[in-house]
Design a protein around this motif. Structure first.
Motif, short mmCIF file in Angstrom:
data_model
loop_
_atom_site.label_atom_id
_atom_site.label_comp_id
_atom_site.label_asym_id
_atom_site.label_seq_id
_atom_site.Cartn_x
_atom_site.Cartn_y
_atom_site.Cartn_z
N LEU A 203 -42.64 31.03 7.17
CA LEU A 203 -42.97 32.31 6.54
C LEU A 203 -44.14 32.97 7.24
O LEU A 203 -45.16 32.34 7.49
N GLU A 204 -43.96 34.24 7.57
CA GLU A 204 -45.06 35.02 8.15
C GLU A 204 -45.24 36.22 7.25
O GLU A 204 -44.29 36.97 7.01
N SER A 205 -46.45 36.42 6.73
CA SER A 205 -46.61 37.59 5.86
C SER A 205 -47.65 38.54 6.42
O SER A 205 -48.66 38.13 6.98
N TYR A 206 -47.37 39.82 6.29
CA TYR A 206 -48.22 40.88 6.80
C TYR A 206 -48.58 41.83 5.66
O TYR A 206 -47.71 42.57 5.19
N THR A 207 -49.84 41.75 5.23
CA THR A 207 -50.28 42.63 4.14
C THR A 207 -50.75 43.93 4.76
O THR A 207 -51.93 44.10 5.08
N LEU A 208 -49.82 44.84 4.97
CA LEU A 208 -50.14 46.11 5.65
C LEU A 208 -49.12 47.17 5.27
O LEU A 208 -48.05 46.87 4.74
N ASN A 209 -49.48 48.41 5.57
CA ASN A 209 -48.60 49.55 5.33
C ASN A 209 -48.06 50.01 6.68
O ASN A 209 -48.82 50.51 7.50
N ILE A 210 -46.75 49.87 6.89
CA ILE A 210 -46.18 50.21 8.21
C ILE A 210 -46.26 51.69 8.52
O ILE A 210 -46.06 52.08 9.67
N THR A 211 -46.54 52.53 7.51
CA THR A 211 -46.59 53.97 7.78
C THR A 211 -47.97 54.42 8.30
O THR A 211 -48.15 55.60 8.60
N THR A 212 -48.95 53.50 8.38
CA THR A 212 -50.23 53.85 9.00
C THR A 212 -50.15 53.52 10.50
O THR A 212 -49.30 52.72 10.91
N VAL A 213 -51.02 54.13 11.30
CA VAL A 213 -50.98 53.91 12.75
C VAL A 213 -51.18 52.43 13.07
O VAL A 213 -50.39 51.82 13.80
N GLN A 214 -52.22 51.83 12.47
CA GLN A 214 -52.51 50.43 12.76
C GLN A 214 -51.41 49.52 12.21
O GLN A 214 -51.00 48.56 12.85
N GLY A 215 -50.93 49.86 11.01
CA GLY A 215 -49.86 49.07 10.40
C GLY A 215 -48.61 49.08 11.27
O GLY A 215 -47.98 48.04 11.48
N PHE A 216 -48.28 50.25 11.83
CA PHE A 216 -47.09 50.37 12.67
C PHE A 216 -47.23 49.52 13.94
O PHE A 216 -46.28 48.86 14.36
N GLU A 217 -48.45 49.53 14.50
CA GLU A 217 -48.68 48.73 15.72
C GLU A 217 -48.46 47.25 15.46
O GLU A 217 -47.80 46.55 16.22
N THR A 218 -49.04 46.76 14.35
CA THR A 218 -48.89 45.34 14.01
C THR A 218 -47.42 45.03 13.71
O THR A 218 -46.90 43.98 14.10
N PHE A 219 -46.76 45.96 13.02
CA PHE A 219 -45.34 45.81 12.70
C PHE A 219 -44.53 45.63 13.99
O PHE A 219 -43.75 44.68 14.14
N MET A 220 -44.75 46.52 14.94
CA MET A 220 -44.03 46.47 16.22
C MET A 220 -44.30 45.16 16.95
O MET A 220 -43.37 44.50 17.42
N SER A 221 -45.58 44.79 17.06
CA SER A 221 -45.89 43.59 17.85
C SER A 221 -45.35 42.33 17.16
O SER A 221 -44.94 41.39 17.82
N SER A 222 -45.32 42.33 15.82
CA SER A 222 -44.78 41.15 15.12
C SER A 222 -43.27 41.04 15.36
O SER A 222 -42.73 39.94 15.47
#
Lengths: 425, 425
Positions: free
Chosen positions: B155-174
């Motif tokens: 399980l990998e969990s990401y507590t972030l909002n993908i609609t923010t710039v930083q959230g989108f970056e982390t989303f993409m790299s994950s």
């Protein structure tokens, strides 16, 4: 848990006051309590307390806000009525446990659960139960989980096998018990959901419901885990489970036999989840009077194909109680027709404009007689005990289309006559 | 928990040996430990340990027996492959949390969870979360529940909002991270499941998947809780989420806005459960290569109506990455055609007898070109962003039937010719 925490805090306060000297041996006891308190506080879950009245208030702490919103959306007229209803669930397995959890989360008034099996790790490929419940009876495990989720629901659990003589007696008397809502007509429950996995148990539920004149819903998932169905059974009005030749459903092998031979039926949390969802959605539609309650809904997950059908009772049914209910239903026809005519007249009176201008699903009141005429064609269809007996997708697609844009013929002579008639004009 | 119990038992044993005198003050410590041990033993759940290899052995303690049985039933060729797959689930709400639980119970290899919201009592009308998790982030609560159900899942969990710039970056790299299965082609995940509740977030998932050439599935439930849908999106091959005019889906109001105004969308555990079930069943069919993966599957619970459709990409799509993928897909056509022809030839070679004599669902291999021709009619249909845009049940029922058992005509001249030809024999 909260009570325990509070008591311990009070005790510590009084200990502090009575032993101000730090060298006192009771200080040790104090330390012990402080440590234990900290541990408890860290791990103690905040249990949800009972909610006296269902409120529509939109706050994060209201467990019913999203359900009460159904009233504002115009879907359900009076959601709070859900607290008046009792639903019996026979077997708390792959479908039954999920159905019980859904009804619990919806705030159903009372649930009666029947099972005799124990939770095993082998059940973990379906929703609801958790590994730490392995070894518990399914009824105990379900009560533990459901009470935690919603303490407002009245839970009654019966750890018994309804196919035994004594089990059947307790099953019957529990359904007849009207303590929860003494003014209720008929039996003590509003609906019975059959979530059993074999023919014998289905016949027992059928017998009980025919005897009690109790509406029930049947459900099942095929042994290969990829198809399932739900079916509504109203004694006297629809086919009962015995109305079709048992050979149709006898191909379903008892799960216990399978287990004994070292093989087991396959199952998916998905198919079980979809069937439980369809079952409880139709339960909610039936109880809260919204939408259309499906007489039969199949689900073939390989093709995402959803067959439907309707079945009338068999006048030669082998079940004596079914024949009794059929007779009553026929005798009550004049009264039913009068009520229907009255309702239709009322509908006509208000039908000058559309009730909802924004009728996105094109939902409309349909004359019952039209439905009757349409359904006559499917009267000879055999009922469904097991999902492998569903009509094939191709049969379904081959049904004649009834759209006005085309003309369908299956008889050349008839066709010729039609052509001649057309040419004669 | 078991480790803690064992350590305490060992300590008690040594305490007993070092202080045989019952008047010794350490006895008090011993009593404390005994009491604590008893408490722990009473409440300590027996956690499920990890399972190294998936086995088909039929024993109650095997959490995979009912899933491995799918191989023996001929549904899935190699179930164990499920451990190789990574699935990303965007938002762990009413649909996402249930989808995550289903995949966990199926023994998926790796789950990536994205959410920024907290569990509230107001979420208790949907499956998965429990009241004692109120206040936790949905990602933390999901990990807690899922790890308990099946510790084999990574399980990998990401507590972030993908609609923010930083959230989108982390989303993409994950999504791009291939540590779990370095030899995998393309991105680091096999499928992305979008379980978001607003247009903006869907467009963000669409952007990410178009950029990564990542197949994904869209899901949603209407604000009035009674309908939902799932949709398969393959960049370049099917319509992307931006291929249709945004006005079609723009009627979906952001849930946060609703909350601010003191109103909230309605929801049912049933509709959410059915949609999650359909979503994960199609995920399993896609990953394990069995059955037919639905391009679009709607669910109208009021009528138990299940519309389907297919959508081609829009050559005027506003999304640059989508146009890029469309170009690549067209350029790869000759290679695809060659592969298809080869496969069809192989099928013809073995097609002398039916593969399964007991083909109860009449499942057959269909020429892709036939499907293409059939679907051309629905190409102009607008894609589905929100379920309220589903075609009406009446439109669906009016589709012409195409069965071979009957002859359908819509042209009298054509009919005449056919009759004459028949009479000439």
């Amino acid at each position: 848990m909260e009570v325990e925490l509070k008591e311990m805090l009070d005790e510590i306060q009084s200990l502090k006051q009575s032993f101000p000297d730090s060298s006192n041996p009771s200080i040790e006891k104090l330390h012990f309590h402080v440590k234990r308190l900290a541990d408890l506080a860290k791990s103690a879950p905040v249990w949800r307390s009972k909610v006296k009245d269902m409120s529509a208030e939109v706050v994060d702490s209201n467990p019913y806000s999203r359900l009460m919103a159904l009233q504002r959306m115009g879907i359900v007229e009076n959601y709070k009525r859900i607290r008046e209803f009792s639903v019996a669930i026979v077997r708390v397995g792959g479908i039954g446990s999920v159905a019980a959890e859904m009804l619990t989360r919806c705030g159903i008034g009372r649930l009666l659960l029947y099972d005799y099996d124990k939770v095993e790790l082998a059940n973990m490929n379906r929703l609801c139960f958790h590994p730490e419940q392995a070894g518990m009876t399914k009824t105990d495990a379900a009560v533990q989980t459901l009470q935690d989720i919603n303490p407002d629901v009245v839970l009654e659990s019966y750890t018994l096998n309804i196919t035994t003589v004594q089990g059947f007696e307790t099953f019957m008397s529990s359904l007849e018990n009207k303590t929860f809502r003494p003014e209720k007509e008929g039996s003590g429950v509003d609906l019975v959901l059959s979530c059993v996995d074999n023919y014998e148990a289905r016949m027992v539920v059928n017998q009980a419901c025919n005897e009690l004149n109790q509406t029930w819903m049947e459900s099942g998932v095929s042994e290969d885990a990829v198809s399932g169905h739900i079916q509504l059974l109203i004694p006297g009005e629809t086919a009962c489970f015995a109305c079709a030749p048992p050979s149709v459903v006898a191909s379903g092998v008892d799960e216990r036999t399978l287990k004994r031979e070292g093989v087991c039926a396959a199952s998916f949390p998905t198919t079980m989840g979809v069937v439980a969802g369809l079952l409880v959605q139709n339960t909610l539609k039936y109880l809260l009077k919204f939408g259309h309650v499906s007489p039969f809904q199949g689900y073939n997950s390989l093709k995402d194909y959803f067959p439907t059908m309707e079945m009338r009772p068999n006048p030669q049914c082998s079940n004596a109680a079914c024949l009794e209910r059929q007779k009553e239903y026929l005798l009550a026809k004049p009264a039913r027709d009068a009520a229907k005519a009255k309702m239709e007249a009322e509908v006509l009176l208000v039908a000058e404009g559309p009730l909802h201008a924004d009728n996105e699903w094109n939902i409309s009141v349909v004359n019952d007689r039209e439905i009757d005429a349409k359904d006559t064609a499917s009267l000879d269809t055999l009922p469904e005990g097991l999902t492998r007996e569903l009509p094939s997708a191709d049969e379904f697609l081959e049904l004649p289309a009834s759209g006005p844009a085309e003309m369908c013929v299956d008889d050349l002579e008839e066709l010729k006559k039609q052509l001649e008639a057309l040419n004669a004009d």
